[in-house]
Design a protein around this motif. Structure first.
Motif, PDB file in Angstrom:
ATOM      1  N   ILE A  27      33.870  47.206  33.750  1.00  0.00           N
ATOM      2  CA  ILE A  27      33.561  46.396  32.567  1.00  0.00           C
ATOM      3  C   ILE A  27      34.255  46.978  31.336  1.00  0.00           C
ATOM      4  O   ILE A  27      34.827  46.243  30.515  1.00  0.00           O
ATOM      5  N   ALA A  28      34.206  48.307  31.198  1.00  0.00           N
ATOM      6  CA  ALA A  28      34.830  48.961  30.043  1.00  0.00           C
ATOM      7  C   ALA A  28      36.346  48.751  30.046  1.00  0.00           C
ATOM      8  O   ALA A  28      36.950  48.501  28.993  1.00  0.00           O
ATOM      9  N   MET A  29      36.959  48.816  31.220  1.00  0.00           N
ATOM     10  CA  MET A  29      38.410  48.599  31.317  1.00  0.00           C
ATOM     11  C   MET A  29      38.762  47.168  30.922  1.00  0.00           C
ATOM     12  O   MET A  29      39.710  46.932  30.167  1.00  0.00           O
ATOM     13  N   LEU A 130      37.524  35.492  28.652  1.00  0.00           N
ATOM     14  CA  LEU A 130      37.784  35.043  30.016  1.00  0.00           C
ATOM     15  C   LEU A 130      38.338  36.185  30.867  1.00  0.00           C
ATOM     16  O   LEU A 130      37.967  36.334  32.041  1.00  0.00           O
ATOM     17  N   LEU A 131      39.201  36.997  30.267  1.00  0.00           N
ATOM     18  CA  LEU A 131      39.719  38.163  30.978  1.00  0.00           C
ATOM     19  C   LEU A 131      38.580  39.108  31.361  1.00  0.00           C
ATOM     20  O   LEU A 131      38.531  39.629  32.483  1.00  0.00           O
ATOM     21  N   GLY A 132      37.662  39.320  30.423  1.00  0.00           N
ATOM     22  CA  GLY A 132      36.505  40.167  30.712  1.00  0.00           C
ATOM     23  C   GLY A 132      35.673  39.625  31.856  1.00  0.00           C
ATOM     24  O   GLY A 132      35.155  40.390  32.690  1.00  0.00           O
ATOM     25  N   GLN A 133      35.537  38.305  31.939  1.00  0.00           N
ATOM     26  CA  GLN A 133      34.776  37.695  33.027  1.00  0.00           C
ATOM     27  C   GLN A 133      35.500  37.843  34.358  1.00  0.00           C
ATOM     28  O   GLN A 133      34.864  38.049  35.396  1.00  0.00           O
ATOM     29  N   ILE A 134      36.825  37.760  34.322  1.00  0.00           N
ATOM     30  CA  ILE A 134      37.627  37.943  35.537  1.00  0.00           C
ATOM     31  C   ILE A 134      37.436  39.355  36.084  1.00  0.00           C
ATOM     32  O   ILE A 134      37.148  39.554  37.267  1.00  0.00           O
ATOM     33  N   GLU A 183      35.064  33.044  41.785  1.00  0.00           N
ATOM     34  CA  GLU A 183      34.988  32.876  40.331  1.00  0.00           C
ATOM     35  C   GLU A 183      36.093  33.655  39.627  1.00  0.00           C
ATOM     36  O   GLU A 183      36.701  33.160  38.671  1.00  0.00           O
ATOM     37  N   SER A 184      36.369  34.863  40.095  1.00  0.00           N
ATOM     38  CA  SER A 184      37.397  35.680  39.466  1.00  0.00           C
ATOM     39  C   SER A 184      38.767  35.006  39.575  1.00  0.00           C
ATOM     40  O   SER A 184      39.516  34.934  38.594  1.00  0.00           O
ATOM     41  N   VAL A 185      39.100  34.501  40.757  1.00  0.00           N
ATOM     42  CA  VAL A 185      40.394  33.847  40.959  1.00  0.00           C
ATOM     43  C   VAL A 185      40.467  32.534  40.178  1.00  0.00           C
ATOM     44  O   VAL A 185      41.486  32.217  39.556  1.00  0.00           O
ATOM     45  N   GLY A 186      39.365  31.766  40.198  1.00  0.00           N
ATOM     46  CA  GLY A 186      39.341  30.518  39.442  1.00  0.00           C
ATOM     47  C   GLY A 186      39.566  30.742  37.958  1.00  0.00           C
ATOM     48  O   GLY A 186      40.316  29.999  37.305  1.00  0.00           O
ATOM     49  N   ASN A 187      38.955  31.792  37.426  1.00  0.00           N
ATOM     50  CA  ASN A 187      39.137  32.102  36.004  1.00  0.00           C
ATOM     51  C   ASN A 187      40.507  32.694  35.714  1.00  0.00           C
ATOM     52  O   ASN A 187      41.048  32.516  34.615  1.00  0.00           O
ATOM     53  N   LEU A 188      41.093  33.389  36.689  1.00  0.00           N
ATOM     54  CA  LEU A 188      42.448  33.911  36.511  1.00  0.00           C
ATOM     55  C   LEU A 188      43.449  32.759  36.369  1.00  0.00           C
ATOM     56  O   LEU A 188      44.354  32.805  35.525  1.00  0.00           O
ATOM     57  N   ILE A 189      43.263  31.728  37.166  1.00  0.00           N
ATOM     58  CA  ILE A 189      44.108  30.537  37.044  1.00  0.00           C
ATOM     59  C   ILE A 189      43.927  29.913  35.661  1.00  0.00           C
ATOM     60  O   ILE A 189      44.885  29.517  35.000  1.00  0.00           O
TER      61      ILE A 189
END
Length: 271
Positions: A27-29, A130-134, A183-189
């Motif tokens: 999360i910190a990264m 959004l990056l943080g959520q990914i 979810e991570s891949v969907g948000n990356l797109i």
């Protein structure tokens, strides 16, 4: 064979009894990369990058409180019976939507006090959020949480996933749907799409980077939430996050259309 033994250790470091979890490290990264990205974008939009630092300074702790309160409210019977658990966030139980709502309020207050356009600040912050959520979903992966229903080894292998992901999805005696990954891949797109669109001239107006995020993320979350096994429910069979996702999705579309028809905002990439 007991595949649970192959699960990755959620503890990154143990310093004299102080356990540092991979969840927190990840999360910190994600937050650090997001802040750097937002500060660079703020400078390009002629906004003092220190405003981003101040938003993080005030927004992150308040967002954590909001995320916890949101979760507690929808699990109120348990916490009324166990009030000492309310502050024990390390036992799990935070909700991203609660954190986003709290951070949104902080952003509005900061913009009001400093005479900054809230739409501009939201546009700058949205891709970083959004990056943080990914990245954050990989913290869930390390904790073996936010997973889906039972599935089979053959199904996971058919997705051509790395072996370590397949092993980590063996939870409580069964293979699970890797909803964290969906979810991570969907948000990356979505992030790639937003970054491409915001850099094109005469395409998005001020506020529309944020509105694009507010359309994309709830759409992804709605479908992934329906696959998860740890959802909060507002009524039997009615998931809180799915209801809120639908509301945000249609409200964002409505605002997008209204502002295009009725407001003469500057182009985002021409500020």
């Amino acid at each position: 064979m007991n595949f649970d033994l192959l699960a990755l250790n959620p503890i990154a470091l143990n310093l004299g009894g102080l356990e540092i979890h991979w969840y927190g490290v990840i999360i910190a990264m994600g937050a650090l990369i997001g802040v750097i990205m937002a500060m660079r974008e703020a400078k390009k939009r002629h906004l003092d990058p220190d405003n981003i630092l101040d938003l993080v300074l005030y927004g992150v702790p308040i967002a954590l409180v909001g995320a916890r309160l949101y979760y507690v409210i929808f699990e109120l019977p348990y916490y009324l019976a166990n009030p000492s658990e309310i502050i024990k966030i390390w036992h799990g139980g935070i909700a991203i939507y609660g954190g986003l709502i709290a951070a949104f309020i902080v952003l509005l207050v900061l913009c009001k006090k400093r005479n900054i356009s809230p739409w501009l600040m939201l546009d700058i912050a949205a891709p970083s959020v959004l990056l943080g959520q990914i990245v954050g979903r990989w913290g869930n992966f390390m904790n073996q949480e936010a997973f889906g229903a039972k599935t089979t080894l053959n199904f996971l292998q058919s997705l051509h996933l790395p072996h370590f992901i397949v092993e980590q999805m063996y939870i409580n005696g069964a293979y699970r749907q890797p909803t964290f990954l969906y979810e991570s891949v969907g948000n990356l797109i979505g992030l790639a799409l937003i970054l491409i669109l915001r850099n094109r001239k005469y395409l998005l107006k001020r506020g529309e980077v944020f509105l694009t995020y507010l359309i994309w993320y709830p759409a992804v979350r709605f479908f992934v939430e329906g696959m998860r096994t740890d959802s909060l429910y507002i009524l039997p069979g009615v998931r809180v996050s799915q209801v809120l996702s639908l509301v945000l999705f249609f409200v964002a579309i409505g605002i997008f259309i209204y502002r295009r028809k009725n407001e003469n905002d500057p182009w985002y990439n021409e500020l």
